[in-house]
Scaffold this active site. Structure first.
Site, PDB file in Angstrom:
ATOM      1  N   TYR A   1      35.785  52.223  47.716  1.00 33.73           N
ATOM      2  CA  TYR A   1      36.556  52.176  48.149  1.00 33.73           C
ATOM      3  C   TYR A   1      37.296  50.881  46.603  1.00 33.73           C
ATOM      4  O   TYR A   1      36.698  50.578  45.364  1.00 33.73           O
ATOM      5  CB  TYR A   1      36.374  50.587  48.824  1.00 33.73           C
ATOM      6  CG  TYR A   1      37.999  49.113  48.682  1.00 33.73           C
ATOM      7  CD1 TYR A   1      38.455  49.704  49.731  1.00 33.73           C
ATOM      8  CD2 TYR A   1      37.671  48.047  48.250  1.00 33.73           C
ATOM      9  CE1 TYR A   1      39.817  49.461  50.185  1.00 33.73           C
ATOM     10  CE2 TYR A   1      38.550  47.112  48.597  1.00 33.73           C
ATOM     11  CZ  TYR A   1      40.065  48.237  49.589  1.00 33.73           C
ATOM     12  OH  TYR A   1      41.074  46.679  49.465  1.00 33.73           O
TER      13      TYR A   1
ATOM     14  N   ASP B   1      35.548  52.979  38.340  1.00 27.03           N
ATOM     15  CA  ASP B   1      36.202  51.680  39.387  1.00 27.03           C
ATOM     16  C   ASP B   1      34.883  50.744  39.188  1.00 27.03           C
ATOM     17  O   ASP B   1      34.264  50.313  40.305  1.00 27.03           O
ATOM     18  CB  ASP B   1      36.822  52.293  40.593  1.00 27.03           C
ATOM     19  CG  ASP B   1      37.783  50.756  41.302  1.00 27.03           C
ATOM     20  OD1 ASP B   1      37.053  49.628  40.494  1.00 27.03           O
ATOM     21  OD2 ASP B   1      38.213  51.040  42.371  1.00 27.03           O
TER      22      ASP B   1
ATOM     23  N   LYS C   1      38.161  40.890  39.681  1.00 23.86           N
ATOM     24  CA  LYS C   1      36.466  40.481  40.038  1.00 23.86           C
ATOM     25  C   LYS C   1      36.051  39.473  39.013  1.00 23.86           C
ATOM     26  O   LYS C   1      36.617  37.873  39.106  1.00 23.86           O
ATOM     27  CB  LYS C   1      35.351  41.068  40.957  1.00 23.86           C
ATOM     28  CG  LYS C   1      35.715  41.414  42.236  1.00 23.86           C
ATOM     29  CD  LYS C   1      35.460  42.136  43.467  1.00 23.86           C
ATOM     30  CE  LYS C   1      36.694  42.366  44.976  1.00 23.86           C
ATOM     31  NZ  LYS C   1      36.215  43.961  45.061  1.00 23.86           N
TER      32      LYS C   1
HETATM   33  C1  LIG Z   1      37.596  44.497  45.521  1.00 18.35           C
HETATM   34  C2  LIG Z   1      37.603  45.973  44.768  1.00 18.35           C
HETATM   35  C3  LIG Z   1      39.204  47.253  44.717  1.00 18.35           C
HETATM   36  C4  LIG Z   1      40.454  45.500  45.107  1.00 18.35           C
HETATM   37  O1  LIG Z   1      40.204  45.055  44.337  1.00 18.35           O
HETATM   38  P1  LIG Z   1      41.244  43.895  45.178  1.00 18.35           P
HETATM   39  O2  LIG Z   1      41.109  42.702  43.940  1.00 18.35           O
HETATM   40  O3  LIG Z   1      40.962  43.217  46.184  1.00 18.35           O
HETATM   41  O4  LIG Z   1      42.565  44.233  45.139  1.00 18.35           O
HETATM   42  C5  LIG Z   1      38.855  48.157  44.284  1.00 18.35           C
HETATM   43  N1  LIG Z   1      37.446  48.424  43.633  1.00 18.35           N
HETATM   44  C6  LIG Z   1      36.619  48.054  43.881  1.00 18.35           C
HETATM   45  C7  LIG Z   1      35.607  48.762  43.475  1.00 18.35           C
HETATM   46  C8  LIG Z   1      36.433  46.679  44.679  1.00 18.35           C
HETATM   47  O5  LIG Z   1      35.434  46.349  44.794  1.00 18.35           O
END
Ligand SMILES: *Cc1c(COP(=O)(O)O)cnc(C)c1O
Length: 430
Positions: free
Chosen positions: A145, A240, A268
């Protein structure tokens, strides 16, 4: 007749004003039945709902709260920053301080741009990668994701896995046709695709440890293979690390697994529970961004003083001696206890872990990619989840998400968690 709890009443009201009653889909408990508790406050590893129930929190706002809730250093930093004004749309010294702190922990990041969410970070990374290479195709992996921007809603994990949606309505095919999704951990397919389309591929984006289809670890050689193939074809490699950054190790998954990407997406933890995201990496690549280069990106609230203050306070706390050993040890301890209890109850589960991350898959087969992750017993999970919630253990309300650990989780809480697990399993067998 059962009386309605305050949370249930609040959910009814919320649903009248907000689609589904929530501002992010997985919070609605669609895949676990029942209504979500409405949260009043948190402290350390605990959260409390508006009915006064206490929970040990293994969601931690889906990752950011590695210090636990309402950590005094973070609360103080936020108050001090708020007193001075909440946004200027002009540079502040604190932004440089946060960038420097990140660079210290992740030396492969030479330059860093702050944005407002993980989604924005990935969106920006994609634009940089395409701008830098002059190519259009981006390769991602099934079940990873990368936020909710149009181009990445292809075989995505997290809430999309939960809802069983292949993608999303409202996303033009013309946008996703330049995103190719391949199975996680299958380097041969990556190699094959590059052999055919290598000169059109701008980059590869991957969760170096996947955590949005549940925790799935990269096989030996998978990330190294991506590194080698992208380099060979002059494409860029993007990690990511929105979840793994500052969680699995001080320097994130790239340090933990010793593979260095060209760009890193952060979010995060870097905001300590306030809205933030960041993209960083190689200087020559990052300098493609405006105002230096021709790749445009901007944000009214980017580098927001309160988010930045919370981020700095959080990152500083991670320096504490033994911080990551504690997180890793607690994760392993819970994983071992879980395996023991499930095994002695004759229930076959797969437990995948990385430091600070854990998923129990109700499945008999080893989980190595999205296909095997989806092959689990959703109804067993649903019962288990409810059994845990009733006993004051707050787990992610989906079989495809990670349990998160904070530095505040301790042996006593793990013991309490295991007592709940034992009872919840007993109910499963009924
Ligand atoms: C949570 C998440 C996102 C998106 O971040 P948001 O702050 O919710 O937009 C992108 N990549 C990964 C791996 C994530 O866990």
């Amino acid at each position: 007749m059962k009386t309605q709890t305050k949370s249930q009443a609040a959910f009814v009201q919320a649903k009248r004003a907000i689609p589904g009653g929530v501002n992010s889909p997985v919070r609605a408990y669609g895949s676990v039945d029942g209504d979500p508790p409405f949260i009043e406050r948190g402290e350390g590893a605990y959260i409390y709902d508006i009915d006064g129930n206490e929970y040990i929190d293994y969601v931690l706002s889906w990752g950011p709260m590695i210090l636990g809730h309402a950590h005094p250093a973070v609360v103080e930093a936020v108050k001090v920053a708020a007193d001075k004004g909440t946004s200027f749309g002009a540079p502040t010294e604190a932004e440089t301080e946060l960038a420097q702190l990140v660079k210290l922990k992740m030396p492969h990041i030479e330059k860093l741009r702050l944005v407002n969410s993980g989604t924005e970070a990935v969106m920006t990374a994609a634009r940089i990668v395409r701008g830098y290479t002059g190519r259009e195709i981006i390769v991602k992996f099934d079940g990873c994701y990368h936020g909710h921007s149009d181009g990445f809603l292809v075989a995505a994990g997290s809430g999309l896995a939960t809802g069983g949606l292949p993608a999303s309505a409202g996303v033009p095919g013309s946008i996703t046709e330049n995103t190719l999704s391949l199975p996680y951990n299958n380097i041969d397919m990556v190699e094959d695709f590059f052999r055919r389309k290598g000169d059109q591929i701008a980059g590869v984006i991957v969760e170096p440890i996947a955590a949005n289809m549940g925790v799935v670890l990269p096989h030996d050689g998978f990330l190294e293979g991506l590194r080698e193939i992208t380099r060979k074809h002059s494409a860029l490699l993007v990690f990511d690390e929105v979840i793994t950054g500052f969680r699995v190790a001080r320097g994130g998954a790239s340090q933990y697994l010793d593979v260095i990407p060209d760009l890193v997406c952060l979010g995060k933890i870097i905001g300590g529970g306030l809205p933030i995201g960041a993209v960083g990496g190689r200087k020559d690549v990052m300098e493609k961004l405006a105002p230096l280069g021709e790749v445009y990106q901007a944000g009214t609230l980017s580098g927001n003083p309160i988010s930045v203050a919370a981020g700095i306070a959080t990152l500083r706390e991670l320096e504490e001696e033994g911080f990551y050993d504690t997180i890793r040890r607690n994760t392993e301890r819970l994983a071992e206890s879980l395996l023991e209890v499930f095994t002695s109850a004759d229930m076959e589960v797969q437990i995948n872990t990385a430091p600070g991350l854990l998923t129990v898959f109700f499945s008999q087969t080893v989980v190595t990619d999205f296909l095997s992750a989806k092959d689990c017993n959703d109804s067993a999970f649903r019962k288990f989840f409810q059994g845990m919630l009733t006993r004051g253990i707050y787990l992610p309300p989906s079989p495809y998400e990670a349990w998160f650990f904070s530095i505040q989780h301790n042996d006593t809480m793990i013991k309490r968690t295991m007592e709940a697990v034992t009872e919840a399993i007993d109910e499963l067998k009924l």
